[in-house]
Write a protein that holds these residues in place. Structure first.
Motif, PDB file in Angstrom:
ATOM      1  N   VAL A   1     -57.510  20.442  -6.984  1.00 38.18           N
ATOM      2  CA  VAL A   1     -57.171  18.928  -7.067  1.00 38.18           C
ATOM      3  C   VAL A   1     -56.088  18.779  -6.393  1.00 38.18           C
ATOM      4  CG1 VAL A   1     -57.749  17.039  -8.068  1.00 38.18           C
ATOM      5  CG2 VAL A   1     -59.329  18.588  -8.966  1.00 38.18           C
ATOM      6  N   LYS A   2     -55.435  17.747  -5.606  1.00 39.00           N
ATOM      7  CA  LYS A   2     -54.644  17.685  -5.140  1.00 39.00           C
ATOM      8  C   LYS A   2     -54.843  16.082  -5.077  1.00 39.00           C
ATOM      9  CE  LYS A   2     -52.037  17.491  -1.001  1.00 39.00           C
ATOM     10  NZ  LYS A   2     -51.741  17.994   0.179  1.00 39.00           N
ATOM     11  N   VAL A   3     -54.141  15.005  -5.845  1.00 38.50           N
ATOM     12  CA  VAL A   3     -53.985  13.787  -5.831  1.00 38.50           C
ATOM     13  C   VAL A   3     -53.048  12.865  -5.407  1.00 38.50           C
ATOM     14  CG1 VAL A   3     -53.567  12.229  -7.132  1.00 38.50           C
ATOM     15  CG2 VAL A   3     -54.443  14.078  -8.463  1.00 38.50           C
ATOM     16  N   THR A   4     -53.163  12.278  -4.057  1.00 38.15           N
ATOM     17  CA  THR A   4     -52.471  12.012  -2.789  1.00 38.15           C
ATOM     18  C   THR A   4     -52.339  10.418  -3.430  1.00 38.15           C
ATOM     19  OG1 THR A   4     -53.922  12.068  -1.582  1.00 38.15           O
ATOM     20  CG2 THR A   4     -52.377  13.547  -0.930  1.00 38.15           C
ATOM     21  N   TYR A   5     -51.812   9.733  -2.541  1.00 35.90           N
ATOM     22  CA  TYR A   5     -51.639   8.607  -2.183  1.00 35.90           C
ATOM     23  C   TYR A   5     -52.252   7.882  -1.082  1.00 35.90           C
ATOM     24  CZ  TYR A   5     -49.932   3.454  -3.222  1.00 35.90           C
ATOM     25  OH  TYR A   5     -50.116   2.391  -3.502  1.00 35.90           O
ATOM     26  N   ASP A   6     -52.753   6.738  -1.596  1.00 35.58           N
ATOM     27  CA  ASP A   6     -53.569   6.784   0.244  1.00 35.58           C
ATOM     28  C   ASP A   6     -52.588   4.886   0.630  1.00 35.58           C
ATOM     29  OD1 ASP A   6     -54.855   4.664   1.884  1.00 35.58           O
ATOM     30  OD2 ASP A   6     -56.844   5.594   1.363  1.00 35.58           O
ATOM     31  N   SER A   7     -51.624   5.116   1.204  1.00 34.88           N
ATOM     32  CA  SER A   7     -50.822   3.593   1.375  1.00 34.88           C
ATOM     33  C   SER A   7     -51.753   2.420   2.084  1.00 34.88           C
ATOM     34  CB  SER A   7     -49.986   4.188   2.080  1.00 34.88           C
ATOM     35  OG  SER A   7     -50.211   4.445   3.856  1.00 34.88           O
ATOM     36  N   LYS A   8     -52.777   3.341   2.316  1.00 31.36           N
ATOM     37  CA  LYS A   8     -53.869   1.604   3.422  1.00 31.36           C
ATOM     38  C   LYS A   8     -54.524   1.063   2.207  1.00 31.36           C
ATOM     39  CE  LYS A   8     -56.934   0.521   6.690  1.00 31.36           C
ATOM     40  NZ  LYS A   8     -58.308   1.376   7.550  1.00 31.36           N
ATOM     41  N   MET A   9     -55.076   2.144   0.825  1.00 33.48           N
ATOM     42  CA  MET A   9     -55.318   1.715  -0.084  1.00 33.48           C
ATOM     43  C   MET A   9     -54.912   1.322  -0.967  1.00 33.48           C
ATOM     44  SD  MET A   9     -58.778   1.402   0.877  1.00 33.48           S
ATOM     45  CE  MET A   9     -59.861   0.957  -0.129  1.00 33.48           C
ATOM     46  N   GLN A  10     -53.334   1.384  -0.980  1.00 37.75           N
ATOM     47  CA  GLN A  10     -52.785   1.024  -2.487  1.00 37.75           C
ATOM     48  C   GLN A  10     -53.256   1.923  -3.680  1.00 37.75           C
ATOM     49  OE1 GLN A  10     -51.225  -2.725  -1.694  1.00 37.75           O
ATOM     50  NE2 GLN A  10     -49.965  -1.726  -0.207  1.00 37.75           N
ATOM     51  N   GLU A  11     -53.539   2.919  -3.334  1.00 37.54           N
ATOM     52  CA  GLU A  11     -54.224   3.814  -4.748  1.00 37.54           C
ATOM     53  C   GLU A  11     -54.023   5.732  -4.726  1.00 37.54           C
ATOM     54  OE1 GLU A  11     -59.268   3.492  -4.185  1.00 37.54           O
ATOM     55  OE2 GLU A  11     -58.218   1.936  -5.376  1.00 37.54           O
ATOM     56  N   PRO A  12     -54.253   6.251  -5.709  1.00 38.10           N
ATOM     57  CA  PRO A  12     -54.538   7.865  -5.416  1.00 38.10           C
ATOM     58  C   PRO A  12     -54.862   7.912  -4.735  1.00 38.10           C
ATOM     59  CG  PRO A  12     -53.439   6.478  -8.083  1.00 38.10           C
ATOM     60  CD  PRO A  12     -54.385   5.994  -6.997  1.00 38.10           C
ATOM     61  N   ASP A  13     -55.451   9.036  -3.902  1.00 34.65           N
ATOM     62  CA  ASP A  13     -57.222   8.954  -3.380  1.00 34.65           C
ATOM     63  C   ASP A  13     -57.118  11.057  -4.155  1.00 34.65           C
ATOM     64  OD1 ASP A  13     -59.073   9.271  -1.508  1.00 34.65           O
ATOM     65  OD2 ASP A  13     -57.913  10.439  -0.404  1.00 34.65           O
ATOM     66  N   PHE A  14     -58.336  12.007  -4.127  1.00 33.52           N
ATOM     67  CA  PHE A  14     -58.305  13.094  -4.887  1.00 33.52           C
ATOM     68  C   PHE A  14     -59.396  13.303  -3.708  1.00 33.52           C
ATOM     69  CE2 PHE A  14     -58.883  10.058  -8.071  1.00 33.52           C
ATOM     70  CZ  PHE A  14     -58.283  10.845  -9.576  1.00 33.52           C
ATOM     71  N   GLU A  15     -58.730  15.326  -3.755  1.00 31.39           N
ATOM     72  CA  GLU A  15     -58.557  15.610  -2.845  1.00 31.39           C
ATOM     73  C   GLU A  15     -59.376  17.483  -3.449  1.00 31.39           C
ATOM     74  OE1 GLU A  15     -55.474  16.662   0.501  1.00 31.39           O
ATOM     75  OE2 GLU A  15     -55.632  14.681   0.763  1.00 31.39           O
ATOM     76  N   TYR A  16     -60.697  17.564  -2.754  1.00 30.17           N
ATOM     77  CA  TYR A  16     -61.041  19.215  -3.786  1.00 30.17           C
ATOM     78  C   TYR A  16     -60.968  20.180  -2.384  1.00 30.17           C
ATOM     79  CZ  TYR A  16     -62.241  15.809  -7.041  1.00 30.17           C
ATOM     80  OH  TYR A  16     -62.519  14.452  -7.513  1.00 30.17           O
ATOM     81  N   GLU A  17     -59.933  21.664  -2.868  1.00 34.76           N
ATOM     82  CA  GLU A  17     -59.667  22.447  -1.835  1.00 34.76           C
ATOM     83  C   GLU A  17     -61.036  23.792  -2.337  1.00 34.76           C
ATOM     84  OE1 GLU A  17     -57.107  25.007  -0.256  1.00 34.76           O
ATOM     85  OE2 GLU A  17     -56.727  23.031   0.578  1.00 34.76           O
ATOM     86  N   GLU A  18     -62.072  24.432  -2.129  1.00 32.22           N
ATOM     87  CA  GLU A  18     -62.668  25.235  -2.638  1.00 32.22           C
ATOM     88  C   GLU A  18     -61.480  26.429  -3.087  1.00 32.22           C
ATOM     89  OE1 GLU A  18     -66.730  27.633  -2.275  1.00 32.22           O
ATOM     90  OE2 GLU A  18     -66.365  26.572  -1.052  1.00 32.22           O
ATOM     91  N   GLU A  19     -61.021  27.024  -4.111  1.00 35.29           N
ATOM     92  CA  GLU A  19     -60.857  28.146  -3.672  1.00 35.29           C
ATOM     93  C   GLU A  19     -61.623  29.336  -3.704  1.00 35.29           C
ATOM     94  OE1 GLU A  19     -60.036  28.119  -7.905  1.00 35.29           O
ATOM     95  OE2 GLU A  19     -58.380  26.202  -7.517  1.00 35.29           O
ATOM     96  N   GLN A  20     -60.287  30.279  -2.948  1.00 29.71           N
ATOM     97  CA  GLN A  20     -61.140  31.406  -2.754  1.00 29.71           C
ATOM     98  C   GLN A  20     -60.642  32.837  -3.494  1.00 29.71           C
ATOM     99  OE1 GLN A  20     -61.791  31.697   0.940  1.00 29.71           O
ATOM    100  NE2 GLN A  20     -62.069  29.432   0.876  1.00 29.71           N
ATOM    101  N   GLU A  21     -61.683  33.317  -4.126  1.00 26.45           N
ATOM    102  CA  GLU A  21     -61.921  34.335  -4.963  1.00 26.45           C
ATOM    103  C   GLU A  21     -61.037  35.566  -3.898  1.00 26.45           C
ATOM    104  OE1 GLU A  21     -64.919  34.912  -6.472  1.00 26.45           O
ATOM    105  OE2 GLU A  21     -65.109  32.850  -7.158  1.00 26.45           O
TER     106      GLU A  21
END
Length: 99
Positions: free
Chosen positions: A79-99
């Motif tokens: 999980v990567k929590v970024t900040y969406d300046s347009k919406m003025q709130e945090p945004d969550f990005e999910y990235e599948e982990e490679q095994e």
């Protein structure tokens, strides 16, 4: 599993939730909401004390974490929590982990 929180997102949580340095903020699975990994569920946040964290990071003095109880939801995703300046709130990005 990794948890990354951008400094802008951390500052937003500090301001909105009136968090201080050394406070802890839990990301937890809740029923309802939009934009999550599994239909019908999304992430919520609340100040809490870690018990069995599976992912954690400290940014700008605040300890962010995810508990073992919520591992099912992430299903090998980081999980990567970024900040969406347009919406003025945090945004969550999910990235599948490679095994």
């Amino acid at each position: 599993m990794q948890l990354k929180v951008a400094e802008e997102a951390a500052q937003w949580y500090k301001d909105e939730l009136e968090l201080s340095d050394n406070d802890s903020l839990r990301f937890f699975v809740r029923y309802g909401g939009v934009g999550g990994l599994k239909p019908g569920f999304s992430l919520g946040v609340r100040p809490d004390t870690p018990q069995e964290p599976i992912a954690e990071t400290t940014v700008d003095g605040v300890h962010f974490y995810i508990e073992q109880d919520d591992a099912w939801y992430f299903d090998n995703h980081s999980v990567k929590v970024t900040y969406d300046s347009k919406m003025q709130e945090p945004d969550f990005e999910y990235e599948e982990e490679q095994e």
